[in-house]
Design a protein around this motif. Structure first.
Motif, PDB file in Angstrom:
ATOM      1  N   MET A   1       0.849  -1.191   0.000  1.00 17.22           N
ATOM      2  CA  MET A   1       0.000   0.000   0.000  1.00 17.22           C
ATOM      3  C   MET A   1       0.882   1.238   0.000  1.00 17.22           C
ATOM      4  SD  MET A   1      -3.075   1.047   2.608  1.00 17.22           S
ATOM      5  CE  MET A   1      -1.979   1.106   4.015  1.00 17.22           C
ATOM      6  N   ILE A   2       0.585   2.195  -0.848  1.00 16.49           N
ATOM      7  CA  ILE A   2       1.360   3.431  -0.921  1.00 16.49           C
ATOM      8  C   ILE A   2       0.972   4.333   0.241  1.00 16.49           C
ATOM      9  CG2 ILE A   2       1.709   5.543  -2.252  1.00 16.49           C
ATOM     10  CD1 ILE A   2       1.571   3.894  -4.751  1.00 16.49           C
ATOM     11  N   GLN A   3       1.994   4.842   0.950  1.00 11.40           N
ATOM     12  CA  GLN A   3       1.773   5.708   2.094  1.00 11.40           C
ATOM     13  C   GLN A   3       1.786   7.169   1.655  1.00 11.40           C
ATOM     14  OE1 GLN A   3       1.252   4.342   5.146  1.00 11.40           O
ATOM     15  NE2 GLN A   3       1.458   2.318   4.217  1.00 11.40           N
ATOM     16  N   LYS A   4       1.092   7.999   2.392  1.00 11.70           N
ATOM     17  CA  LYS A   4       1.108   9.432   2.166  1.00 11.70           C
ATOM     18  C   LYS A   4       2.016  10.080   3.206  1.00 11.70           C
ATOM     19  CE  LYS A   4      -1.728   9.734  -1.317  1.00 11.70           C
ATOM     20  NZ  LYS A   4      -1.280  10.220  -2.633  1.00 11.70           N
ATOM     21  N   GLY A   5       3.080  10.734   2.745  1.00 10.18           N
ATOM     22  CA  GLY A   5       3.985  11.379   3.676  1.00 10.18           C
ATOM     23  C   GLY A   5       3.445  12.726   4.128  1.00 10.18           C
ATOM     24  N   THR A   6       3.871  13.184   5.298  1.00 11.56           N
ATOM     25  CA  THR A   6       3.465  14.495   5.764  1.00 11.56           C
ATOM     26  C   THR A   6       4.209  15.563   4.993  1.00 11.56           C
ATOM     27  OG1 THR A   6       5.150  14.464   7.483  1.00 11.56           O
ATOM     28  CG2 THR A   6       2.989  13.569   8.058  1.00 11.56           C
ATOM     29  N   SER A   7       3.655  16.763   4.970  1.00 10.90           N
ATOM     30  CA  SER A   7       4.176  17.819   4.101  1.00 10.90           C
ATOM     31  C   SER A   7       5.542  18.331   4.530  1.00 10.90           C
ATOM     32  CB  SER A   7       3.179  18.984   4.062  1.00 10.90           C
ATOM     33  OG  SER A   7       2.996  19.506   5.371  1.00 10.90           O
ATOM     34  N   ASP A   8       5.992  18.008   5.761  1.00 11.35           N
ATOM     35  CA  ASP A   8       7.289  18.505   6.199  1.00 11.35           C
ATOM     36  C   ASP A   8       8.411  17.490   6.010  1.00 11.35           C
ATOM     37  OD1 ASP A   8       6.390  16.740   8.083  1.00 11.35           O
ATOM     38  OD2 ASP A   8       7.169  17.856   9.797  1.00 11.35           O
ATOM     39  N   GLU A   9       8.100  16.311   5.459  1.00 13.59           N
ATOM     40  CA  GLU A   9       9.127  15.287   5.262  1.00 13.59           C
ATOM     41  C   GLU A   9       9.875  15.506   3.949  1.00 13.59           C
ATOM     42  OE1 GLU A   9       8.198  11.024   6.886  1.00 13.59           O
ATOM     43  OE2 GLU A   9       6.401  11.790   5.914  1.00 13.59           O
ATOM     44  N   ALA A  10      11.199  15.359   4.007  1.00 15.52           N
ATOM     45  CA  ALA A  10      11.977  15.397   2.773  1.00 15.52           C
ATOM     46  C   ALA A  10      11.696  14.135   1.970  1.00 15.52           C
ATOM     47  CB  ALA A  10      13.462  15.492   3.093  1.00 15.52           C
ATOM     48  N   LEU A  11      11.670  14.260   0.661  1.00 17.64           N
ATOM     49  CA  LEU A  11      11.413  13.130  -0.223  1.00 17.64           C
ATOM     50  C   LEU A  11      12.704  12.655  -0.870  1.00 17.64           C
ATOM     51  CD1 LEU A  11       8.175  14.365  -2.047  1.00 17.64           C
ATOM     52  CD2 LEU A  11       8.324  12.675  -0.223  1.00 17.64           C
ATOM     53  N   LEU A  12      12.811  11.350  -1.035  1.00 14.25           N
ATOM     54  CA  LEU A  12      13.920  10.749  -1.761  1.00 14.25           C
ATOM     55  C   LEU A  12      13.361  10.202  -3.070  1.00 14.25           C
ATOM     56  CD1 LEU A  12      14.647  10.667   1.352  1.00 14.25           C
ATOM     57  CD2 LEU A  12      16.182   8.799   0.781  1.00 14.25           C
TER      58      LEU A  12
END
Length: 675
Positions: A1-12
């Motif tokens: 299942m694809i998770q939704k990250g919070t808006s303050d997390e850096a993305l890789l």
């Protein structure tokens, strides 16, 4: 299942460029996968496939590019090139070697028709030189530069004294603008011919990896993504893109190594056999205690045993896009898969529908079959400079082709033209189109997305071909496709079992052909019953793994785990890895009481053993920190080990030699979150 990250997390951002698809994922260290997408790998312009995948995943995740703190990439392009015998034309310069050295380590076969120059020079085991004479190279350098894409230099005992390799490299760079690979930078191991082989393959791959890195950097710049770009090395570690461009040989098994890291992350399994099926190859390795084993003898790819430190991986020319052919001279019409990759008919028709279907329909309407039915050819779209050094026949054939596919029967007017065509394919200048397992899956409705009509026509053309006894290969297109997919499943099981047998110290390649193992895999019932099984589960990876591995557990009498996100395991592995760089120094004793240190391309003599050891460690730590930063590490931890070889003679210790190995490891640098 694809998770939704919070808006303050850096993305890789993870990217995997394979032979058929380019995958992209967005990953949060706290939330996991937040988006994934695929696009076709566009070999003529790799940036197109990268853009298609990355733009799609950014749109799916509704993520702004300013949140991306790191971009990491794995690729199977180098692995595929070696398996398929592709790569640029290279001039090999061997210093201190002779013609007879080409007979060792498969060097002559690897050279093919590429030029080689032998120069007097080199060193002995203690670093003492035989004078270098560069007259032959000076006389030929201008002509060579017009007909090759790179140079490879290997000098006798360069790992003890690299001075002659450096001198030859500097001369070539002063006279040409072509890349130069020198052997001691790739390996500190003895064994000149195999080091020369590794250097040759590195030089052959430089243009390929350079195209990939340039394409990726260009795309990132266009999208305003200013994060560092990392590349997965063959041992699963990350290095900076610039580091990878100079040492592309270290990216062989990049994709497979990333898949192992991804498999461990996705399943949490510590003991498993990981089998990753792609379009061109199947890559199989064993996880033990949560870690892949590193091959101490060096990676073997495409039949070449290199000196590259990489995961202990077995690579088979077996994938969804493997060439389907009939065994030559056989009576039973035995089908053969691979090792060459073809562009599937369904994909070619998806891109060039009218040209492909018109030819296939015409061939279907003929009463007689032709062995070239269902085959097409076109230029691959490689830059013109890669066509340097073609023979007259190769050049004439290449000039007759274009970017649009044409029927192979209209190109080959005689069997004599088959050899130059195959050489063009091996150089990566020409692509062949034909029937593959991917087409079989489209015919049977098990895969969609491309042109099933072209696939069915190709299957029908194959089905009506005759075996040695005059019988058709199959009753109809569906029956032929079922036969192809069954063969791919069986070959996959054989590849997994062969790997397991080799891990047990047996000759897996020979044993897999034994009648007893054949009966065990087929589950034949008789008075004597044979069974074979594994002591651990198989983790199946790859976009087509759910299709081709659905029956793998039954064939091998065990579990086959198909994890969520198995289709993008390589891209996941690319972002969860660590930077790792190693250096080593050698200490020898050219005469009693003298300890000679070879470190950082320099030689230093000491009168005391411990003083020599301490000096070597000091230089290694200094250089390794610099190299770790150059490879992209944020903060690297350095560990140093000593390996001393000494003997006791009548109660007196005699020093022979020592090796100091330093390893630096750390997470890659990231741009700070600018949300």
């Amino acid at each position: 299942m694809i998770q939704k990250g919070t808006s303050d997390e850096a993305l890789l951002l993870g990217i995997d460029t394979g032979g058929t698809y380019t995958d992209a994922i967005l990953f949060c260290e706290r939330s996991g996968v937040v988006g994934k997408a695929k696009a076709l790998t566009t070999r003529h312009d790799l940036a197109e496939g990268i853009a298609g995948a990355v733009d799609a995943v950014l749109a799916k995740a509704s993520a702004p590019v300013r949140r991306i703190g790191l971009v990491s990439m794995s690729t199977t392009l180098a692995t595929n090139a070696l398996v398929e015998g592709q790569g640029g034309r290279v001039a090999l310069v061997m210093v201190g070697f002779s013609e007879t050295d080409l007979t060792h380590a498969g060097l002559r076969n690897a050279l093919r028709s590429d030029p080689v120059i032998f120069l007097p020079g080199g060193h002995d085991v203690h670093g003492n030189e035989t004078p270098l004479e560069m007259g032959r190279l000076e006389a030929q350098i201008d002509a060579l530069a017009k007909n090759v894409t790179a140079f490879a230099v290997c000098a006798y005992f360069a790992v003890r004294n690299p001075a002659h390799e450096i001198a030859v490299r500097d001369f070539i760079r002063a006279r040409t603008d072509l890349p130069v690979t020198i052997s001691h930078e790739l390996s500190a191991q003895l064994g000149g011919p195999r080091r020369a082989l590794t250097t040759l393959l590195n030089a052959r791959l430089i243009a390929l990896i350079d195209r990939l890195v340039v394409a990726t950097e260009s795309f990132l710049k266009q999208r305003g993504i200013r994060a560092p770009l990392m590349v997965v090395r063959g041992d699963g570690a990350l290095v900076s893109a610039e580091f990878a461009r100079s040492r592309p040989i270290e990216t062989i098994l990049s994709g497979p190594a990333a898949s192992l890291v991804g498999a461990r992350y996705l399943t949490g399994l510590d003991r498993a056999i990981v089998s990753d099926i792609g379009g061109t190859t199947t890559d199989i390795a064993v996880l033990e205690n949560g870690q892949p084993r590193i091959d101490p003898q060096g990676a073997t790819v495409g039949g070449h045993r290199t000196m590259v430190e990489a995961v202990a991986m077995r690579t088979f020319g077996l994938g969804g896009d493997s060439e389907v052919s009939i065994e030559e001279g056989g009576l039973s019409g035995r089908l053969v898969l691979g090792p060459r990759r073809l562009i599937p008919l369904s994909l070619a028709a998806h891109l060039h529908r009218e040209q492909i279907l018109n030819v296939l329909q015409k061939q279907q309407s003929r009463s007689l079959t032709n062995r070239l039915d269902g085959r097409f050819v076109c230029q691959s779209g490689m830059p013109a400079r890669h066509a340097a050094g073609l023979s007259q026949n190769e050049g004439a054939l290449y000039a007759r082709l274009g970017q649009q596919p044409v029927a192979l029967e209209t190109v080959l007017h005689s069997s004599a033209q088959l050899a130059p065509l195959n050489r063009l394919v091996a150089r990566g200048l020409v692509s062949l189109i034909g029937f593959t397992p991917t087409d079989a899956a489209h015919v049977l409705g098990q895969q969609t997305g491309w042109d099933a009509e072209a696939a069915r026509l190709g299957a029908a053309l194959f089905a009506r071909r005759r075996d040695g006894s005059g019988q058709p290969l199959a009753l109809d297109a569906d029956a032929f496709c079922e036969r192809v997919l069954a063969l791919l499943a069986r070959r996959s099981a054989e590849a997994v079992l062969e790997t397991a047998l080799c891990e047990a110290g047996l000759d897996g390649r020979s044993l897999i052909e034994h009648e007893l193992l054949r009966r065990a895999l087929d589950g034949e019932q008789s008075v004597a019953r044979f069974q074979v099984s594994l002591d651990r589960p198989v983790i199946g990876l790859g976009a087509s793994a759910p299709l081709h591995y659905s029956g793998l557990g039954k064939l091998l009498r065990g579990d086959c785990v198909l994890p969520e996100h198995a289709d993008v395991a390589n891209a996941i592995g690319a972002v969860v890895g660590r930077v790792s760089v190693r250096c080593e120094a050698h200490i020898g004793q050219p005469r009693e009481g003298v300890y000679r240190v070879r470190v950082a391309e320099e030689l230093h003599d000491f009168a005391d053993e411990e003083e020599a050891m301490a000096f070597a460690e000091q230089v290694l730590k200094r250089d390794l920190r610099d190299r770790a930063r150059g490879a992209g590490a944020e903060q690297a931890e350095v560990h140093v080990t000593r390996e001393v070889n000494a003997v006791d003679v009548e109660g007196v210790r005699r020093f022979l030699e020592a090796r100091i190995v330093a390893l630096a490891s750390g997470r890659p640098r990231m741009t700070r979150n600018r949300v």
